[in-house]
Design a protein around this motif. Structure first.
Motif, PDB file in Angstrom:
ATOM      1  N   SER A   1       0.818  -1.208   0.000  1.00 48.46           N
ATOM      2  CA  SER A   1       0.000   0.000   0.000  1.00 48.46           C
ATOM      3  C   SER A   1       0.855   1.262   0.000  1.00 48.46           C
ATOM      4  O   SER A   1       0.447   2.286  -0.498  1.00 48.46           O
ATOM      5  CB  SER A   1      -0.965  -0.007   1.165  1.00 48.46           C
TER       6      SER A   1
ATOM      7  N   GLU B   1      -7.155   7.908  -1.898  1.00 46.36           N
ATOM      8  CA  GLU B   1      -6.617   6.797  -1.086  1.00 46.36           C
ATOM      9  C   GLU B   1      -7.436   5.537  -1.299  1.00 46.36           C
ATOM     10  O   GLU B   1      -6.912   4.433  -1.419  1.00 46.36           O
ATOM     11  CB  GLU B   1      -6.716   7.142   0.409  1.00 46.36           C
TER      12      GLU B   1
ATOM     13  N   SER C   1      -5.915   2.093  -2.809  1.00 46.44           N
ATOM     14  CA  SER C   1      -5.858   0.857  -2.020  1.00 46.44           C
ATOM     15  C   SER C   1      -6.386  -0.354  -2.807  1.00 46.44           C
ATOM     16  O   SER C   1      -6.229  -1.489  -2.392  1.00 46.44           O
ATOM     17  CB  SER C   1      -6.643   1.026  -0.718  1.00 46.44           C
TER      18      SER C   1
END
Ligand code: PHE
Length: 388
Positions: free
Chosen positions: A28, A46, A50
Motif C-alpha cells: 500500500s 486513497e 488501495s
C-alpha cells in the motif's frame, strides 16, 4: 466506448513491462507514492489507490477468477493460438488508453470527472482496450485475451463500483480477409462463448459505436426476463493496426467480468466482490455456484439537499467525496431523488438519498450520522455546495 464510457452503465454491470511475467501487487505504501502524486492533474484517492494490486481476478476460487478461467479455457480449447495476459499494470499512458484507440481529445471519457489521472500523461486504465496497441505489437500469434482491473469515476449503486474487471479479446486474420468473414468469425466465437457460460439463451446483436472499431456491435442475452448487455465488439479500425506496424485486419471485444459473475453466481451487490469475509469467500470452490446471502442487514436512509452553487457541479465528483468519506463499503446507493431550478435565481437544488447498508454487519445510527455529517462538510468544502 463512446456509449459505454459516456453512459457508464454497460460493461461494468454487464473492461508496461507487461508480458506474461507475474507482476506482484504493490504494497500500500508504493501504491500511494506511485498513484497519489500531488500533481495538479492527480485525482486518485486513497480509497482507489488501495484497490490497485488487489487483483481479484487472480485470487483462486474468487468468482471473478472463476469466470476468467472459464472463458480462457473455452478459448484455449477451441483456438489454441490465443495468448493470455492477466498481469499488466493498470497504470497506463493516456496515449495507450485513448490516443492509440482514436478516442478524440474532447471525448467525455477523458474528462477528469470520469477518469483517474496520476498525471497529465498517466492514468488508471478505464478499459482493457488500453493494451490493444502494445499487445498487437508484442503478441506472437496476434490472438490474445487480456484481463485486468479497470477504473472509472462513477455513480454509486448496487451494480456500479469505481473499480471493476474486464477481459479484452483480439484476433487478427490473414491480410486481405474480407470484413464479412471477420464479422462472421467474431459473432460465432462470441455466441459460442455465451452459450458456454449461460447455456441455451436467446441472443441478439445490436449495432453499437466505439471509436476504435467499425462496424461495432453489442451482444445481448435474454436472461431472467430481461435483455442484458454482455459485451461490446467490432472490427478493429485499420489505422490502429497500421499504427502498430501491422497490416492484417481483425476483431476485438471487451466484456465486464462483474456483470457476468453477478448474473451467473446471483451476486446481488457489486461491493461483495471486494469482501474479505469468509462467509462470502468461503462459498466458492472454483465452480459456478449460486451465492447464498449470509444475512441481509437492515438499510438506513439519509437525505441530503443542497444548492449546487456552481455550473461545474458533477455528480461523479460528489460520488467520489462520498466514497472517500466512507472508507468501509457501507454505502449501497446514492440516488438523485429531486432536482429543481429556482425560477428567479436559476440556482439548482439537488436532493440525494443515501442508502447505508453493510454487507457484513449491522450499522449503528451514530456511525451513519457521523459519516453522513462528514460527507456534508466535505461537499461544502470541496464542491462549494450550499446545504439546505
Ligand atoms: N473498451 C470497450 C469498453 O470498455 C469495450 C470494447 C472492446 C468494445 C473492444 C469494442 C472492442 O466499453
Amino acid at each position: 466506448m463512446l456509449r459505454v464510457i459516456s453512459q457508464r452503465s454497460n460493461l461494468q454491470t454487464a473492461s508496461y513491462n507487461i508480458f506474461r511475467g507475474v507482476r506482484l501487487g504493490f504494497s500500500s505504501t508504493s501504491n500511494r507514492e506511485e498513484l497519489i502524486t500531488g500533481l495538479d492533474d492527480n485525482n486518485v484517492t486513497e480509497n482507489i489507490a488501495s484497490r490497485v494490486g488487489r487483483n481479484l481476478h487472480l485470487q483462486p476460487n474468487h468468482p471473478l477468477h472463476t469466470i476468467k478461467q472459464k472463458i480462457e479455457t473455452h478459448f484455449l480449447t477451441l483456438h489454441t493460438s490465443f495468448e493470455t495476459y492477466s498481469n499488466l499494470s493498470p497504470i497506463v499512458s493516456t496515449k495507450n488508453c485513448f490516443d492509440d484507440l482514436l478516442i478524440p481529445p474532447s471525448h467525455v471519457s477523458r474528462s477528469p470527472s470520469d477518469t483517474y489521472y496520476i498525471s497529465s500523461t498517466k492514468c488508471l486504465r478505464t478499459h482493457t482496450s488500453a493494451h490493444q496497441s502494445t499487445l498487437l505489437k508484442e503478441s506472437k500469434s496476434k490472438c490474445f485475451l487480456c484481463t485486468g482491473d479497470v477504473y472509472r469515476r462513477d455513480e454509486i449503486d448496487r451494480s456500479h463500483y469505481p473499480v471493476f474487471h474486464q477481459m479484452e479479446g483480439v484476433k487478427l486474420f490473414e491480410e486481405g480477409t474480407h470484413v464479412s468473414v471477420i464479422e462472421d468469425d467474431l459473432k460465432k466465437t462470441l455466441e459460442g462463448l455465451t452459450q458456454e457460460l449461460f447455456g441455451d439463451v436467446e441472443m441478439r446483436w445490436n449495432t453499437d459505436y466505439f471509436p476504435f472499431t467499425d462496424p461495432s456491435w453489442e451482444l445481448e442475452i435474454y436472461f431472467n426476463d430481461e435483455w442484458l448487455e454482455v459485451l461490446g465488439s467490432g472490427v478493429i479500425q485499420p489505422s490502429i493496426i497500421t499504427n502498430a506496424g501491422l497490416t492484417q485486419p481483425g476483431w476485438a471485444f471487451g466484456l465486464g467480468l462483474e456483470r457476468l459473475a453477478m448474473v451467473l453466481f446471483k451476486i446481488p451487490d457489486i461491493r461483495l466482490f471486494w469482501s474479505k469475509d469468509e462467509r462470502f469467500l468461503g462459498q466458492f470452490d472454483g465452480g459456478i455456484v449460486e451465492f447464498k446471502p449470509f444475512s441481509k442487514y437492515p438499510s438506513s436512509d439519509r437525505d441530503m439537499s443542497f444548492w449546487t452553487g456552481s455550473q461545474n457541479f458533477h455528480s461523479n465528483d460528489f460520488a467520489e467525496i462520498v466514497r472517500n468519506c466512507i472508507t468501509e463499503d457501507i454505502i449501497e446507493s446514492v440516488t438523485l431523488i429531486d432536482e429543481f431550478t429556482h425560477p428567479k435565481t436559476k440556482e439548482v437544488s439537488n436532493c440525494f438519498r443515501f442508502t447505508y447498508r453493510s454487507m457484513e454487519r449491522s450499522l449503528t445510527n451514530e456511525e451513519i450520522d457521523r459519516v453522513h455529517f462528514k460527507v456534508r462538510e466535505r461537499a461544502v468544502e470541496e464542491l462549494g455546495v450550499v446545504l439546505r
